[in-house]
Design a protein around this motif. Structure first.
Motif, PDB file in Angstrom:
ATOM      1  N   HIS A 321       0.778  -1.235   0.000  1.00 14.54           N
ATOM      2  CA  HIS A 321       0.000   0.000   0.000  1.00 14.54           C
ATOM      3  C   HIS A 321       0.811   1.287   0.000  1.00 14.54           C
ATOM      4  O   HIS A 321       0.325   2.330   0.367  1.00 14.54           O
ATOM      5  CB  HIS A 321      -1.058  -0.029   1.108  1.00 14.54           C
ATOM      6  CG  HIS A 321      -0.501   0.009   2.489  1.00 14.54           C
ATOM      7  ND1 HIS A 321      -0.356  -1.098   3.267  1.00 14.54           N
ATOM      8  CD2 HIS A 321      -0.060   1.033   3.235  1.00 14.54           C
ATOM      9  CE1 HIS A 321       0.147  -0.764   4.436  1.00 14.54           C
ATOM     10  NE2 HIS A 321       0.338   0.527   4.441  1.00 14.54           N
ATOM     11  N   ASP A 325       3.380   1.617   8.101  1.00 14.97           N
ATOM     12  CA  ASP A 325       2.499   1.783   9.248  1.00 14.97           C
ATOM     13  C   ASP A 325       3.300   1.809  10.538  1.00 14.97           C
ATOM     14  O   ASP A 325       4.109   0.919  10.789  1.00 14.97           O
ATOM     15  CB  ASP A 325       1.495   0.625   9.315  1.00 14.97           C
ATOM     16  CG  ASP A 325       0.481   0.718   8.189  1.00 14.97           C
ATOM     17  OD1 ASP A 325       0.373   1.800   7.589  1.00 14.97           O
ATOM     18  OD2 ASP A 325      -0.178  -0.294   7.922  1.00 14.97           O
ATOM     19  N   HIS A 401      -2.999   3.126  14.318  1.00 13.51           N
ATOM     20  CA  HIS A 401      -1.636   3.244  13.784  1.00 13.51           C
ATOM     21  C   HIS A 401      -1.558   4.460  12.887  1.00 13.51           C
ATOM     22  O   HIS A 401      -2.580   5.017  12.484  1.00 13.51           O
ATOM     23  CB  HIS A 401      -1.231   1.977  13.012  1.00 13.51           C
ATOM     24  CG  HIS A 401      -1.919   1.800  11.682  1.00 13.51           C
ATOM     25  ND1 HIS A 401      -3.202   1.314  11.566  1.00 13.51           N
ATOM     26  CD2 HIS A 401      -1.501   2.047  10.422  1.00 13.51           C
ATOM     27  CE1 HIS A 401      -3.544   1.257  10.288  1.00 13.51           C
ATOM     28  NE2 HIS A 401      -2.530   1.706   9.565  1.00 13.51           N
ATOM     29  N   HIS A 403      -0.523   5.643   9.280  1.00 14.72           N
ATOM     30  CA  HIS A 403      -0.117   5.260   7.934  1.00 14.72           C
ATOM     31  C   HIS A 403       0.643   6.453   7.351  1.00 14.72           C
ATOM     32  O   HIS A 403       0.125   7.546   7.255  1.00 14.72           O
ATOM     33  CB  HIS A 403      -1.359   4.928   7.080  1.00 14.72           C
ATOM     34  CG  HIS A 403      -1.028   4.738   5.630  1.00 14.72           C
ATOM     35  ND1 HIS A 403      -0.751   3.507   5.097  1.00 14.72           N
ATOM     36  CD2 HIS A 403      -0.934   5.624   4.616  1.00 14.72           C
ATOM     37  CE1 HIS A 403      -0.492   3.645   3.798  1.00 14.72           C
ATOM     38  NE2 HIS A 403      -0.598   4.925   3.484  1.00 14.72           N
TER      39      HIS A 403
HETATM   40 ZN   LIG Z   1      -0.916   1.666   6.108  1.00 17.63          ZN
END
Ligand SMILES: [Zn+2]
Length: 458
Positions: A321, A325, A401, A403
């Protein structure tokens, strides 16, 4: 001397970063001693006769530069013999009133009391914290001649409140706040990071919180304290502390710091070029410690570091992605990775609450799934380390979290690879200046070392 020092560092650095050779393990051990002897901060030897022990010992004692302080009381007592005045010193207590403080100081003077009560400058007396000292000088009738108190300040200078009686017949008082120079001490601390983690090691070595914060900030461009710090890492630190009449006022700046992280030596020295009020941290070979981007945009604090200990997960889902993270508890502060401008603040599909920052040279950074934003608007300038939002799990996120994405001309890059961007070293006259400063600093610290070893034997 400098070039020799650098030579040794260069050689030892190579040894440090090459853990493959068995011979190097032994060399690394020798290095500890070598660094202790040659280096720089000279802290190890400052602890006593056995540099290695002091270096390895997280309980190594705090060393303070001893300065002979003027004995104010003795001087004042001499004064009292000729002028028949009396000086008393008291500590501010919780719940003190003007009357109770003056009474303890042996002052019986309604005029003075009334003055302190109505004069705004004099009332600064009651901004004092419990435990701070106040000195009063009274005449033979217990009337106030003068009073002084330290109102705090920074490491280099204190603000001192002075109240004085002027005129003999009609009692008139005057109050002023003056700036007085503090005695600047160099505190030296060292320790090792054990399984308890970074903050526990800082506590064990009695490193004050404000100094810990400075240390985090100094290394923020080169070390991700969430993931890089491991058991066995070691640190040494030298910082300024201001004292006034022997009483601690405030810690100042970290002047030099060393961190051995994963067998890699990181050193930083504070340096302000001549004629400049702006200083910065430099490596010992004159490179700025400030990098264009932080190693981690998630604040490392006692709160966030407690999450999962040092093994807490960093998901390397980069290929999937286009981001990294950072797992952290909801509410952990998220910082701008570099200087830039707010390009977007709001919600986007999947990302949830997101901040996008635009930086120089086509760089941009993305901070997603935030629980909330710092007070910010589109177009606003932000500086590296500034709080821009808080970790959350808005959008498509299964747990809290951050990103984090890093793009160049909108092409995602692996943020972890970016941090390697190096800074140019000082050159020309600036470099000469830097080198003469560092050698002066080193000789001062060496002198300090001798003194402390000597005084420890007394
Ligand atoms: Zn992420």
């Amino acid at each position: 001397m400098w070039s020799r020092l650098r030579e040794v560092f260069a050689r030892e650095l190579v040894v440090l970063v090459d853990p493959t050779n068995a011979l190097h393990a032994r060399r690394r051990k020798q290095l500890t001693a070598a660094v202790g002897t040659v280096f720089t901060l000279g802290m190890a030897a400052a602890m006593g006769v056995a540099p290695r022990n002091a270096y390895d010992d997280p309980h190594a004692p705090r060393v303070r530069e001893a300065i002979r302080l003027p004995d104010l009381r003795a001087q004042l007592e001499q004064l009292t013999e000729t002028d028949a005045t009396f000086v008393r010193e008291e500590r501010m207590q919780r719940g003190d009133t003007i009357a109770s403080l003056l009474k303890r100081l042996g002052v019986d003077d309604p005029d003075a009391q009334a003055f302190i009560r109505r004069n705004t400058t004099a009332r600064g007396l009651f901004a004092l914290n419990p435990g701070q000292t106040v000195q009063a000088e009274v005449d033979e009738n217990n009337l106030l001649m003068s009073l002084q108190a330290n109102l705090g300040g920074d490491a280099k200078a204190s603000r001192e409140l002075v109240i004085e009686r002027v005129g003999d017949d009609e009692p008139v008082y005057k109050a002023r706040v003056q700036s007085v120079k503090n005695e600047l001490h160099y505190e030296m601390l060292s320790g090792a990071i054990a399984t308890g983690g970074f903050f526990k090691a800082m506590d064990a070595a009695s490193v004050p919180d404000d100094i810990v914060q400075q240390m985090l900030s100094i290394f923020s461009g080169v070390i991700d304290f969430h993931h890089d710090i491991t058991s066995g890492d070691r640190f040494r630190i030298v910082y300024e502390a201001g004292f006034r009449d022997g009483t601690f006022v405030r810690n100042g700046r970290v002047v030099a710091v060393e961190l051995i992280n994963n067998n890699q030596l990181h050193q930083a020295l504070w340096y302000a070029p001549e004629g400049s009020t702006q200083g910065a941290y430099y490596t010992f070979d004159g490179r700025s410690m400030k990098r264009p981007f932080l190693r981690s945009p998630v604040e490392f604090s006692r709160v966030s570091s407690g999450f999962g200990g040092r093994d807490h997960p960093l998901h390397h889902q980069w290929a999937q992605h286009k981001g990294v993270d950072f797992a952290a508890p909801s509410g952990t502060k998220v910082m701008a990775a570099g200087d830039g401008q707010v390009e977007f603040v709001g919600q986007q599909n999947g990302y949830g609450n997101i901040v996008i920052l635009k930086h120089h040279s086509g760089y941009s950074t993305f901070y997603a799934h935030l629980s909330g934003f710092a007070n910010m608007q589109r177009g606003q300038r932000v500086s590296q380390g500034q709080i821009i939002g808080y970790v959350g799990q808005t959008g498509w996120a299964t747990g809290p979290h951050l990103h984090y994405e890093f793009r160049v001309n909108d092409v995602p890059l692996n943020p972890l690879a970016i941090a390697a961007l190096d800074t140019p070293a000082l050159s020309g006259p600036a470099r000469q200046q830097f080198l003469s400063y560092t050698s002066e600093m080193l000789s001062r610290i060496n002198a300090l070392r001798t003194y402390n070893v000597a005084s420890a034997n007394n």
